[in-house]
Every structure is written in C-alpha cells, then in structure tokens.
Design a protein around this motif. Structure first.
Motif, short mmCIF file in Angstrom:
data_model
loop_
_atom_site.label_atom_id
_atom_site.label_comp_id
_atom_site.label_asym_id
_atom_site.label_seq_id
_atom_site.Cartn_x
_atom_site.Cartn_y
_atom_site.Cartn_z
N VAL A 62 -10.95 -2.76 -10.89
CA VAL A 62 -10.00 -3.45 -10.02
C VAL A 62 -9.87 -2.64 -8.73
O VAL A 62 -9.42 -1.50 -8.75
CB VAL A 62 -8.63 -3.62 -10.68
N THR A 63 -10.29 -3.23 -7.64
CA THR A 63 -10.32 -2.51 -6.36
C THR A 63 -9.70 -3.33 -5.24
O THR A 63 -9.79 -4.56 -5.22
CB THR A 63 -11.78 -2.17 -5.95
N ARG A 64 -9.09 -2.63 -4.31
CA ARG A 64 -8.59 -3.18 -3.06
C ARG A 64 -7.66 -4.37 -3.26
O ARG A 64 -7.69 -5.33 -2.47
CB ARG A 64 -9.76 -3.53 -2.12
N SER A 65 -6.82 -4.34 -4.28
CA SER A 65 -5.73 -5.31 -4.37
C SER A 65 -4.67 -4.95 -3.34
O SER A 65 -4.40 -3.77 -3.10
CB SER A 65 -5.10 -5.29 -5.77
N GLY A 66 -4.04 -5.96 -2.75
CA GLY A 66 -3.09 -5.69 -1.68
C GLY A 66 -1.92 -4.83 -2.08
O GLY A 66 -1.44 -4.01 -1.28
N MET A 67 -1.44 -4.98 -3.34
CA MET A 67 -0.24 -4.26 -3.76
C MET A 67 -0.46 -3.44 -5.03
O MET A 67 -0.17 -2.25 -5.06
CB MET A 67 0.90 -5.25 -3.98
N MET A 68 -0.96 -4.06 -6.08
CA MET A 68 -1.18 -3.39 -7.37
C MET A 68 -2.53 -3.79 -7.93
O MET A 68 -2.91 -4.96 -7.86
CB MET A 68 -0.10 -3.77 -8.39
N GLY A 69 -3.21 -2.83 -8.54
CA GLY A 69 -4.46 -3.16 -9.22
C GLY A 69 -4.19 -3.90 -10.52
O GLY A 69 -4.64 -5.03 -10.72
N ILE A 70 -3.46 -3.25 -11.43
CA ILE A 70 -3.08 -3.85 -12.71
C ILE A 70 -1.57 -3.79 -12.82
O ILE A 70 -0.96 -2.73 -12.66
CB ILE A 70 -3.73 -3.13 -13.90
N HIS A 71 -0.96 -4.92 -13.11
CA HIS A 71 0.49 -5.04 -13.30
C HIS A 71 0.74 -5.53 -14.72
O HIS A 71 0.01 -6.39 -15.23
CB HIS A 71 1.08 -6.04 -12.31
N ALA A 72 1.76 -4.98 -15.38
CA ALA A 72 2.13 -5.47 -16.70
C ALA A 72 3.63 -5.38 -16.87
O ALA A 72 4.26 -4.39 -16.47
CB ALA A 72 1.42 -4.69 -17.80
N ASN A 73 4.22 -6.39 -17.49
CA ASN A 73 5.65 -6.42 -17.79
C ASN A 73 5.84 -7.16 -19.11
O ASN A 73 5.25 -8.21 -19.32
CB ASN A 73 6.42 -7.13 -16.67
N GLU A 74 6.64 -6.56 -19.99
CA GLU A 74 6.87 -7.14 -21.32
C GLU A 74 5.53 -7.42 -22.00
O GLU A 74 5.31 -8.49 -22.57
CB GLU A 74 7.74 -8.39 -21.22
N ALA A 75 4.65 -6.45 -21.92
CA ALA A 75 3.27 -6.58 -22.42
C ALA A 75 3.08 -5.62 -23.59
O ALA A 75 2.23 -4.72 -23.54
CB ALA A 75 2.28 -6.30 -21.31
N ASP A 76 3.85 -5.80 -24.65
CA ASP A 76 3.82 -4.87 -25.78
C ASP A 76 2.40 -4.70 -26.33
O ASP A 76 1.63 -5.66 -26.42
CB ASP A 76 4.73 -5.37 -26.90
N ARG A 77 2.11 -3.43 -26.66
CA ARG A 77 0.82 -3.04 -27.26
C ARG A 77 -0.37 -3.30 -26.33
O ARG A 77 -1.49 -3.52 -26.79
CB ARG A 77 0.63 -3.72 -28.62
N LEU A 78 -0.12 -3.25 -25.05
CA LEU A 78 -1.21 -3.37 -24.07
C LEU A 78 -2.16 -2.18 -24.18
O LEU A 78 -1.72 -1.03 -24.27
CB LEU A 78 -0.63 -3.43 -22.66
N VAL A 79 -3.47 -2.47 -24.15
CA VAL A 79 -4.49 -1.43 -24.14
C VAL A 79 -5.34 -1.60 -22.88
O VAL A 79 -5.88 -2.68 -22.62
CB VAL A 79 -5.38 -1.51 -25.39
#
Length: 409
Positions: free
Chosen positions: A300-317
């Motif tokens: 994930v490159t050159r996103s304007g604000m965030m590359g990876i965003h997660a919220n309420e994403a339990d057990r995210l890998v």
C-alpha cells in the motif's frame, strides 16, 4: 527525542506491555532537528517475502467452474467461460453464485465493484497476467489559456469532508500548508501526481484545479504528447460478502473521500486480501471495519491519508506486507494520518511487515486496541513514531527494527 515510549496504557494488572529483542537507532534529537522528512537516515533492513508480488506475477490456480472476465475481448452477453468471457467484473459478480471464483484476464478495469452480502466470492487475476483496477480516465481535450491548459466537460464531483462523517469537518485534520488535502480529486501526468490548488487562478506548473460549477479541469503543465489522467471513480471495492477473497491485482487512482473509507473497503467478516498493490488513492488505501480479516502480502503506497485503516476489526492479521509513502496529502499527523492505524479492536497481529517513509506515524494502535502482537516488523524513516501504542493495552512487541523515525516507539 524518544527511543521507546509507552503512553497511557492503564494501571490495571491486566494491562501488560512486553518488549523483546528490539533494535532502535537514530532517533531525532530534542527539538526535532534531526527528524527525517520521509527519507531514511540509514539503510533499510532488507527482508525477503514482504509485499505483493508484482502485478502480473501472481499464480493462483483457476477452478474448473470459474467465471472469466476480459476487458479487452469480453462481452457481458457471453457465457463467462474462458473462450467466451464477460467484459465487466460487475456483470460477473451479478452472475456468480456464492463460492465461485471470478478470474480476470489482463487489462485495466475502470469499475466500482460491490460484493453483496448474499455471496462469498474469490476475485483474482489470471495466472501471470497484469490486472489493474483504475479509478481514473484519460483526459485529452485540452485548450491552452495563457500559461495554463483547460479541459471542459469534466463532471466528476466528490465529497471533501475532513472527517470520518459526511458533512462534518474536523479542523485538526488539515495542515494549513496543505489546505486541499481532504479534496479527493486527482490528476496525473505520465503517472506522476499533480498537487491540487483551490482555483484556476492559483494553478502553476505541477498543480491543478477543478471547478465543479464550470465543469473544468485546469493544469499548469503542458499536456502535449503526454498521458494525462484524472480520477472520476470513488471506490474500487466494497466487500459485504463474508469470506470473500481478493488476490493478485492492483488498485490505483480512486478518488475516495475520507468518509467512504478505503479504496478497498472490507465491510464484512472473514475477508482475505492477498497480493494486492494499492497505490495513489486519494485518502485511505485499505479499510477494514469488521472482524477476522487477513491482509497478506499487500503493498500500500502513496495513499493520501492512511495506507491501512481498521476500526472494530477484531482479530485482524496484517502479515508479510509493505506500507510506505502514505499520508502523501500531508494531513496533520494527528488525529488520524498514518501508515497503519487501528482503533477499537481486540486481537491485532502485525507480523513480518515493513511500515516505512510514511509522513506520519508508521504503525499506530489507538483508542481501545487490546491484545496486540507486533513481531518481526521494520519501521524506517516515518515522520513520527515507528510504532505508537496509545490509550490501548496488552501488547507484545518483539523482534522489530525501528530506525530513522522521528520517534522510535
């Protein structure tokens, strides 16, 4: 200024932080005099098997019952077989039954795709073929006006709320030196982005302006003999089908407003994203807002604000991935910009990944993230902290390298 920082992790005995085998070097001096500006101050650690394979290199097996799509040689009235492919991915999603695989032949797909709740699908590139989802289109009708060039008939318009809610603006998001950051309009010349300014009168070389009322684009660089593309689609993928898989292709140049979340939005459980390159999207690259997602070998490159965003994403890998050069629009590093930012999540694993050269924090767990494992990662040249754990608890941080960041951890 800071080599290791654990902030507001609570006083309960259940709130634990373990740090083991961590290498931290070249932290900025007090006052920020040595803070990096996005480039590493030392050589990044080279680790194999991180990030997506190059677009066009994925080799996923093709099931016997797959539906095929070809943007160059297909027809939506076709059968969907390899010899009679469909033309659009939207048509394939509509025709597919739950559990089926959609195989994409080489080409550039100018589409917005929604996988419905009723279907679990796999969408993948044909083995060894380059597939891109591109949210921009070519613009060729330029007329010179003094030192500027104008294209008429441009009708794409996008929300520009500077917050996660439509119609709401949070003044903390915007750096006064980059007042147009929340506007998702994008223009590229020969693949290089131009910087947006507020009006045509402000346009100079390397910049552009869009006038929604007049339906015009204005650029300050001569388009003659060059490829000029402007973003006219908002979001590549909205995934509502549990267990869906995306793999082996690229996503670029979508004009995603902040409240719409990612150019790739994981909005259901059990989604797996593998070998994706997500680049040059207006705000958030990939957004995960449900449990049990896996992001593996993504770049994930050159996103304007965030590359990876997660919220309420339990057990995210997140594993074996590369997240670099994000916050390219230079939002204020707080309260939200980052390479990777995760909030309100229980059970987060980030393993064997590189989070580097982001113009904000690298890897940021904030606001009620509980039970984290950050192991074997490399944080290099981020403008803020390599790793920040804030208002969160219970973390194992082991075998990471953090170097050349403004702050280590």
């Amino acid at each position: 200024a800071v080599g290791l920082w654990a902030y507001n992790s609570g006083s309960s005995a259940a709130n634990t932080l373990a740090v083991d085998n961590l290498y931290v070097t070249e932290v900025a001096t007090a006052g920020g005099a040595a803070a990096p500006t996005g480039e590493p101050s030392s050589t990044p650690v080279s680790v194999p098997d991180r990030g997506s394979v190059p677009v066009g290199s994925a080799q996923y097996a093709v099931p016997a019952d797959a539906l095929f799509v070809s943007v160059s040689g297909g027809s939506d009235s076709g059968s969907g077989s390899e010899s009679s492919p469909l033309r659009t991915v939207a048509a394939a999603v509509s025709r597919a039954v739950s559990g089926q695989t959609i195989v994409l032949r080489a080409g550039t797909y100018h589409e917005e795709i929604e996988v419905p709740r009723s279907k679990t699908l796999t969408i993948q590139a044909y083995p060894g073929e380059a597939v891109w989802f591109d949210g921009s289109r070519a613009v060729t009708n330029w007329s010179r006006s003094g030192s500027r060039w104008v294209s008429t008939g441009w009708t794409a318009e996008f929300d520009h709320s500077a917050s996660f809610g439509y119609g709401s603006n949070d003044s903390r998001f915007i750096n006064s030196s980059y007042p147009m950051a929340a506007y998702p309009d994008q223009v590229f010349i020969d693949g290089q982005p131009l910087r947006q300014v507020a009006s045509a009168s402000q346009v100079t070389a390397g910049t552009f302006a869009v006038d929604y009322a007049a339906n015009t684009l204005t650029i300050g660089s001569d388009p003659s003999g060059r490829s000029v593309r402007a973003s006219d689609l908002q979001q590549a993928f909205k995934i509502a089908g549990p267990g869906t898989q995306l793999r082996g292709f690229g996503v670029r140049r979508y004009a995603t407003p902040i409240p719409a979340m990612g150019a790739v939005l994981v909005g259901t459980t059990g989604v797996v994203v593998s070998d994706l390159v997500v680049t040059d999207n207006a705000s958030l690259g990939i957004s995960v807002v449900r449990a049990d997602a896996v992001l593996e070998r993504v770049t994930v490159t050159r996103s304007g604000m965030m590359g990876i965003h997660a919220n309420e994403a339990d057990r995210l890998v997140i594993k074996d991935s590369v997240v670099t050069g994000n916050n390219s629009e230079r939002f204020n590093p707080e309260p939200a910009a980052a390479g990777v930012k995760v909030t309100r999540t229980r059970g987060l694993t980030v393993r064997n990944s590189e989070v580097s050269h982001n113009h904000a924090n690298g890897l940021w767990a904030d606001e009620s993230v509980y039970d984290m494992v950050f192991v074997g990662n490399t944080m290099v040249g981020n403008d803020q902290a390599g790793i920040e754990v804030e208002i969160s608890a219970k973390a194992i941080i082991a075998n990471n390298v953090s170097t050349g960041n403004r702050m280590g951890i």
